[in-house]
Write an enzyme that holds these catalytic residues in place. Structure first.
Site, short mmCIF file in Angstrom:
data_model
loop_
_atom_site.label_atom_id
_atom_site.label_comp_id
_atom_site.label_asym_id
_atom_site.label_seq_id
_atom_site.Cartn_x
_atom_site.Cartn_y
_atom_site.Cartn_z
CG ASN A 1 -2.00 0.15 0.93
OD1 ASN A 1 -2.50 1.49 0.10
ND2 ASN A 1 -3.21 0.10 1.90
CG HIS B 1 22.85 7.45 12.69
ND1 HIS B 1 23.60 7.80 12.58
CD2 HIS B 1 21.76 7.66 11.71
CE1 HIS B 1 23.30 8.68 11.68
NE2 HIS B 1 21.37 8.23 11.04
#
Length: 199
Positions: free
Chosen positions: A97, A128
């Site tokens: 979707n 990170h």
């Protein structure tokens, strides 16, 4: 005599033998043509994928699209990205979707018959580290795997190193940080198994 449009796109002729209205055939034909255009940079595309709207495709690695995949990229574009060593596999008959964003730096594999709700986010790298001294050092990637017939509700986030078992459902807004076994209903932040699904 075969009309010129159907000569160019024989898959449209195959659809026209059913009971679809002319408008449905036209819209389906446009979706097939959009798929040819927007998926042109994919490494491999199966038969008869359909695209509505304008997905953003950035393939620097390997992007494999299975047959009859549907990308519904209308209100918000779908983003499919692979980095140089990354592989993104989308299995046959999978529906995605609008607003989904999937990034593969190593491997993201979506099995056949999966359903991804709007704004689903999947990444195989966290980008990170938690340690402040290493915040700009990229951690290693870990594969993300959705087995067959998995349903992810709207705004589900699937983080690196996760495997979601076949026929499982993840409720809307969940954050999946660890594996989900097959035939399970999971929900929450982080997602945990609420109950089993009858086989």
């Amino acid at each position: 005599m075969i009309p010129p449009f159907e000569r160019l796109f024989p898959e449209v002729r195959a659809m026209s033998v059913g009971r679809a209205t002319p408008a449905q055939i036209w819209n389906d034909g446009l979706a097939l043509m959009r798929a040819r255009w927007y998926l042109r940079r994919a490494t491999s595309v199966g038969e008869r994928p359909r695209v509505w709207g304008r997905p953003v495709i950035r393939n620097l690695g390997s992007l494999i699209i299975g047959q009859r995949v549907t990308l519904f990229s209308t209100a918000i574009p779908i983003q499919l990205t692979t980095e140089a060593d990354g592989t993104l596999e989308i299995g046959a008959r999978t529906f995605m979707n609008y607003g989904c964003s999937i990034l593969a730096t190593k491997l993201v594999s979506i099995g056949p018959d999966c359903k991804l709700g709007m704004d689903v986010l999947m990444m195989d790298n966290d980008f990170h580290q938690i340690d402040p001294a290493k915040r700009w050092v990229r951690p290693s990637s870990a594969p993300v795997v959705l087995e067959e017939n998995v349903w992810l509700g709207a705004r589900v986030i699937v983080l690196s190193g996760v495997r979601i078992g076949a026929n499982s459902v993840v409720a809307a807004g969940s954050v999946v940080t660890r594996d989900i076994p097959p035939y399970s209903l999971a929900a929450g932040q982080p997602a945990r198994v609420i109950r089993s699904i009858d086989r």
